[in-house]
Scaffold this motif. Structure first.
Motif, PDB file in Angstrom:
ATOM      1  N   TYR A  39       0.839  -1.193   0.000  1.00 47.46           N
ATOM      2  CA  TYR A  39       0.000   0.000   0.000  1.00 47.46           C
ATOM      3  C   TYR A  39       0.877   1.247   0.000  1.00 47.46           C
ATOM      4  CZ  TYR A  39      -3.757  -3.117   1.675  1.00 47.46           C
ATOM      5  OH  TYR A  39      -4.670  -4.115   1.809  1.00 47.46           O
ATOM      6  N   THR A  40       0.415   2.304  -0.628  1.00 41.34           N
ATOM      7  CA  THR A  40       1.042   3.604  -0.426  1.00 41.34           C
ATOM      8  C   THR A  40       0.837   4.014   1.033  1.00 41.34           C
ATOM      9  OG1 THR A  40       0.766   4.322  -2.722  1.00 41.34           O
ATOM     10  CG2 THR A  40       0.904   6.053  -1.058  1.00 41.34           C
ATOM     11  N   ILE A  41       1.818   4.672   1.598  1.00 40.35           N
ATOM     12  CA  ILE A  41       1.766   5.100   2.995  1.00 40.35           C
ATOM     13  C   ILE A  41       1.341   6.569   3.085  1.00 40.35           C
ATOM     14  CG2 ILE A  41       3.224   5.689   4.980  1.00 40.35           C
ATOM     15  CD1 ILE A  41       4.896   3.201   4.292  1.00 40.35           C
ATOM     16  N   CYS A  42       0.454   6.861   4.016  1.00 37.29           N
ATOM     17  CA  CYS A  42       0.124   8.236   4.351  1.00 37.29           C
ATOM     18  C   CYS A  42       0.478   8.466   5.821  1.00 37.29           C
ATOM     19  CB  CYS A  42      -1.364   8.522   4.126  1.00 37.29           C
ATOM     20  SG  CYS A  42      -1.859  10.221   4.509  1.00 37.29           S
ATOM     21  N   CYS A  43       1.211   9.539   6.098  1.00 41.21           N
ATOM     22  CA  CYS A  43       1.574   9.838   7.484  1.00 41.21           C
ATOM     23  C   CYS A  43       1.379  11.321   7.781  1.00 41.21           C
ATOM     24  CB  CYS A  43       3.021   9.434   7.774  1.00 41.21           C
ATOM     25  SG  CYS A  43       4.250  10.400   6.872  1.00 41.21           S
ATOM     26  N   ASP A  44       1.214  11.637   9.056  1.00 43.27           N
ATOM     27  CA  ASP A  44       1.079  13.017   9.513  1.00 43.27           C
ATOM     28  C   ASP A  44       2.416  13.483  10.065  1.00 43.27           C
ATOM     29  OD1 ASP A  44      -1.897  13.161   9.230  1.00 43.27           O
ATOM     30  OD2 ASP A  44      -1.798  11.564  10.721  1.00 43.27           O
ATOM     31  N   VAL A  45       2.827  14.684   9.687  1.00 42.66           N
ATOM     32  CA  VAL A  45       4.129  15.199  10.115  1.00 42.66           C
ATOM     33  C   VAL A  45       3.990  16.631  10.622  1.00 42.66           C
ATOM     34  CG1 VAL A  45       6.454  15.831   9.352  1.00 42.66           C
ATOM     35  CG2 VAL A  45       5.416  13.703   8.539  1.00 42.66           C
ATOM     36  N   GLN A  46       4.642  16.911  11.741  1.00 43.41           N
ATOM     37  CA  GLN A  46       4.716  18.271  12.275  1.00 43.41           C
ATOM     38  C   GLN A  46       6.081  18.485  12.907  1.00 43.41           C
ATOM     39  OE1 GLN A  46       1.974  18.734  15.813  1.00 43.41           O
ATOM     40  NE2 GLN A  46       1.153  16.798  15.032  1.00 43.41           N
ATOM     41  N   LEU A  47       6.436  19.739  13.148  1.00 35.08           N
ATOM     42  CA  LEU A  47       7.767  20.071  13.645  1.00 35.08           C
ATOM     43  C   LEU A  47       7.865  19.990  15.163  1.00 35.08           C
ATOM     44  CD1 LEU A  47       9.096  23.178  11.673  1.00 35.08           C
ATOM     45  CD2 LEU A  47       9.741  20.771  11.393  1.00 35.08           C
ATOM     46  N   SER A  48       9.024  19.518  15.622  1.00 35.00           N
ATOM     47  CA  SER A  48       9.360  19.613  17.048  1.00 35.00           C
ATOM     48  C   SER A  48       9.850  21.024  17.354  1.00 35.00           C
ATOM     49  CB  SER A  48      10.459  18.600  17.392  1.00 35.00           C
ATOM     50  OG  SER A  48      11.663  18.958  16.733  1.00 35.00           O
ATOM     51  N   HIS A  49      10.100  21.294  18.624  1.00 26.78           N
ATOM     52  CA  HIS A  49      10.552  22.622  19.039  1.00 26.78           C
ATOM     53  C   HIS A  49      11.898  22.984  18.406  1.00 26.78           C
ATOM     54  CE1 HIS A  49      10.619  26.163  21.573  1.00 26.78           C
ATOM     55  NE2 HIS A  49      11.851  25.875  21.947  1.00 26.78           N
ATOM     56  N   ASP A  50      12.741  21.973  18.155  1.00 31.12           N
ATOM     57  CA  ASP A  50      14.037  22.226  17.536  1.00 31.12           C
ATOM     58  C   ASP A  50      14.018  22.002  16.028  1.00 31.12           C
ATOM     59  OD1 ASP A  50      13.621  19.556  18.260  1.00 31.12           O
ATOM     60  OD2 ASP A  50      15.748  19.099  18.402  1.00 31.12           O
ATOM     61  N   GLY A  51      12.824  22.013  15.438  1.00 27.73           N
ATOM     62  CA  GLY A  51      12.710  22.013  13.983  1.00 27.73           C
ATOM     63  C   GLY A  51      12.889  20.679  13.297  1.00 27.73           C
ATOM     64  N   VAL A  52      12.665  19.580  14.001  1.00 31.38           N
ATOM     65  CA  VAL A  52      12.788  18.252  13.398  1.00 31.38           C
ATOM     66  C   VAL A  52      11.391  17.746  13.020  1.00 31.38           C
ATOM     67  CG1 VAL A  52      13.506  15.863  13.758  1.00 31.38           C
ATOM     68  CG2 VAL A  52      14.857  17.739  14.733  1.00 31.38           C
ATOM     69  N   PRO A  53      11.158  17.347  11.765  1.00 32.43           N
ATOM     70  CA  PRO A  53       9.858  16.794  11.385  1.00 32.43           C
ATOM     71  C   PRO A  53       9.609  15.466  12.103  1.00 32.43           C
ATOM     72  CG  PRO A  53      11.092  17.482   9.436  1.00 32.43           C
ATOM     73  CD  PRO A  53      12.053  17.503  10.597  1.00 32.43           C
ATOM     74  N   MET A  54       8.492  15.401  12.845  1.00 28.30           N
ATOM     75  CA  MET A  54       8.130  14.219  13.611  1.00 28.30           C
ATOM     76  C   MET A  54       6.803  13.667  13.102  1.00 28.30           C
ATOM     77  SD  MET A  54      10.717  14.195  15.747  1.00 28.30           S
ATOM     78  CE  MET A  54      10.224  12.868  16.861  1.00 28.30           C
ATOM     79  N   VAL A  55       6.631  12.352  13.171  1.00 29.65           N
ATOM     80  CA  VAL A  55       5.421  11.698  12.679  1.00 29.65           C
ATOM     81  C   VAL A  55       4.413  11.584  13.815  1.00 29.65           C
ATOM     82  CG1 VAL A  55       4.481   9.616  11.618  1.00 29.65           C
ATOM     83  CG2 VAL A  55       6.777  10.401  10.997  1.00 29.65           C
ATOM     84  N   PHE A  56       3.354  12.392  13.741  1.00 29.18           N
ATOM     85  CA  PHE A  56       2.333  12.385  14.789  1.00 29.18           C
ATOM     86  C   PHE A  56       1.095  13.103  14.286  1.00 29.18           C
ATOM     87  CE2 PHE A  56       0.261  13.913  18.715  1.00 29.18           C
ATOM     88  CZ  PHE A  56       0.176  12.713  19.414  1.00 29.18           C
ATOM     89  N   HIS A  57      -0.076  12.581  14.674  1.00 27.14           N
ATOM     90  CA  HIS A  57      -1.349  13.194  14.306  1.00 27.14           C
ATOM     91  C   HIS A  57      -2.007  13.828  15.529  1.00 27.14           C
ATOM     92  CE1 HIS A  57      -5.313  13.860  12.651  1.00 27.14           C
ATOM     93  NE2 HIS A  57      -5.843  13.108  13.601  1.00 27.14           N
TER      94      HIS A  57
END
Length: 239
Positions: A39-57
């Motif tokens: 399957y194609t993967i869909c993920c949610d990504v947002q930035l941490s306080h130090d600017g690292v993209p993290m996977v979380f919804h």
């Protein structure tokens, strides 16, 4: 065609989870299972306080940590220390996800932002995707992100994730087309609307239906959509 891959196979929302309750959404086991099923993967990504993209919804970490904190409030090193009940990492850096999947399947990234606090989110995610050895795309439901998308590297396709069928909502979605959108992901219960019809029929944009939970929902949605974003079951023999 640039986006043929996007409609070729079902898209596992937050990885393959819900079929086995021991596998949590947006975790490495969920993404690895989705890749095994092709399957194609869909993920949610947002930035941490130090600017690292993290996977979380989601806007809050309360269900995970018991504290009303956001990803943007914590450094990536603090986030990586958060564990699930079995002691495994609960939230992973986006770069770690890409490394472990290793290009086995395409990936669709939903950017979740915090207006005024997430400068660099688009560029950092795009930079990682350019090096990913398979197809990829970015979408978002956040207006402030969509307005910045036109300034990003267009080596990676960009789309709008949307919902709603009120006139004001439809008008806002139409306005977002000015920001170089290339595809639409829409709430499957609200697909029959002028914005989706225009994007699909007049602009020839791929339309994805989210979030599909069974084959019956897809049978209804596929009249107005080209592919599903799904969770909680395994689609079989479905384009």
């Amino acid at each position: 065609m640039r986006l043929d891959w996007l409609t070729k196979r079902p898209i596992a929302n937050c990885g393959l989870h819900g079929c086995d309750k021991t596998v949590l959404e947006n975790t490495l086991p969920a993404f690895e299972l989705a890749a095994l099923e092709n399957y194609t993967i869909c993920c949610d990504v947002q930035l941490s306080h130090d600017g690292v993209p993290m996977v979380f919804h989601g806007a809050s970490l309360e269900q995970v940590t018991g504290k009303n904190l956001r990803i943007i409030d914590l450094r990536s090193s603090e986030i990586e220390k958060i564990r699930s009940d079995d002691g495994k990492p609960r939230i992973l850096p986006f770069e770690t996800l890409l490394h472990n999947i290793g290009g086995k399947v395409p990936i669709l990234v939903n950017l979740e932002g915090n207006d005024g606090e997430d400068a660099g989110l688009i560029s950092r995610v795009t930079e990682l995707l350019i090096s990913y050895p398979n197809s990829s795309a970015i979408m978002s439901q956040d207006v402030h992100i969509l307005r910045r998308v036109r300034f990003a590297d267009h080596a990676i396709p960009h789309g709008i994730k949307a919902e709603g069928n009120r006139r004001s909502e439809i008008e806002e979605h139409f306005a977002m087309l000015a920001h170089d959108m290339e595809f639409v992901a829409y709430n499957f219960r609200q697909l029959a609307n002028p914005f989706v019809r225009f994007a699909r029929e007049k602009l020839a944009m791929p339309v994805l239906a989210w979030t599909i939970h069974n084959a019956e929902e897809w049978e209804r949605a596929r009249i107005n959509a080209d592919q599903m974003i799904f969770e909680g079951f395994k689609p079989t023999g479905i384009n």
